[in-house]
Scaffold this motif. Structure first.
Motif: not given
Length: 247
Positions: A163-166, A182-184, A189-193, A213-216
């Motif tokens: 995991r990477v800190d913001i 940024g990818m997360v 955002g795409a999923i929410a749309h 990606l899935c963990k974040q």
């Protein structure tokens, strides 16, 4: 037994299916691939084969194989859904296979398939069995490479495994935050749309970077690294059905 050959941008996967059960998976490159394919065919007494290639480099090898049932996936291959893409001839065969997997495993449901590989692709099929399209964006490695290639001082970094800190506290950490977070944000955002527009939507995440990606991701998703292979197997199985022959 079915042999699935998936030639991507960087490697070739050979998967053996006994009906819907994945029994073996071999990863190889174009060099020596022909010999490896012959060994797999002999070992498992392969009767049917399908190939999906984004480069077409392997097609000449497959054309020389002596099997009764061979399918080279293309935009003209009969599929179990309605393709409403405006430019179907430009649609990647890997995306066709992913949509087939979604419709086969989640029939009569809205599904969004996110394939996080060299590029990140988003493909949506509605509960009526209509493929509407999606999106394509650069993958994680491509984003790191582009920053290094188009600047003079930014380093060439690998994809972080944790995991990477913001808030990045160094140039390296800032680049990692920008790319991974940024990818997360993009995916969330795409999923929410899609969820807002279509209500109940299955979210399937696959591809080489899925585990990174899935963990974040904050959304509820199905993670399946073999979803493309399962889709290709579903395409091959569909070819023997009467409805496919009538298309």
């Amino acid at each position: 037994m079915n042999l699935i050959i998936d030639e991507g941008n960087t490697r070739i996967k050979l998967a053996v299916f006994d009906e819907t059960l994945l029994v073996d998976l071999v990863v190889t490159s174009i060099d020596g691939c022909e010999e490896t394919i012959q060994k797999v065919i002999t070992k498992y007494d392969i009767k049917s084969l399908i190939v999906s290639s984004v480069t077409d480099e392997i097609n000449h090898i497959v054309s020389g194989l002596k099997l009764l049932n061979k399918v080279v996936l293309s935009n003209e291959t009969p599929l179990p859904f309605k393709n409403l893409y405006d430019t179907p001839k430009t649609l990647g065969v890997d995306r066709l296979a992913l949509v087939t997997a979604a419709w086969s495993q989640y029939p009569n449901q809205n599904s969004l398939v996110i394939d996080a590989g060299t590029c990140v692709t988003y493909d949506f099929i509605n509960k009526q069995g209509e493929y509407l399209g999606g999106a394509i964006s650069p993958g994680l490695k491509m984003r790191f490479k582009s920053m290094h290639s188009f600047t003079k001082k930014l380093p060439d970094l690998d994809i972080p495994l944790s995991r990477v800190d913001i808030i990045g506290k160094s140039t390296k950490q800032s680049m990692e935050s920008g790319v991974l977070n940024g990818m997360v944000f993009e995916i969330d955002g795409a999923i929410a749309h899609y969820q807002q527009k279509f209500k109940d939507v299955n979210i399937i995440l696959t591809g080489g970077d899925a585990n990174s990606l899935c963990k974040q991701l904050k959304n509820s998703i199905f993670v399946n690294p073999n979803f493309l292979l399962e889709g290709l197997n579903a395409v091959l199985t569909y070819q023997s059905k009467n409805e496919a022959k009538l298309k």
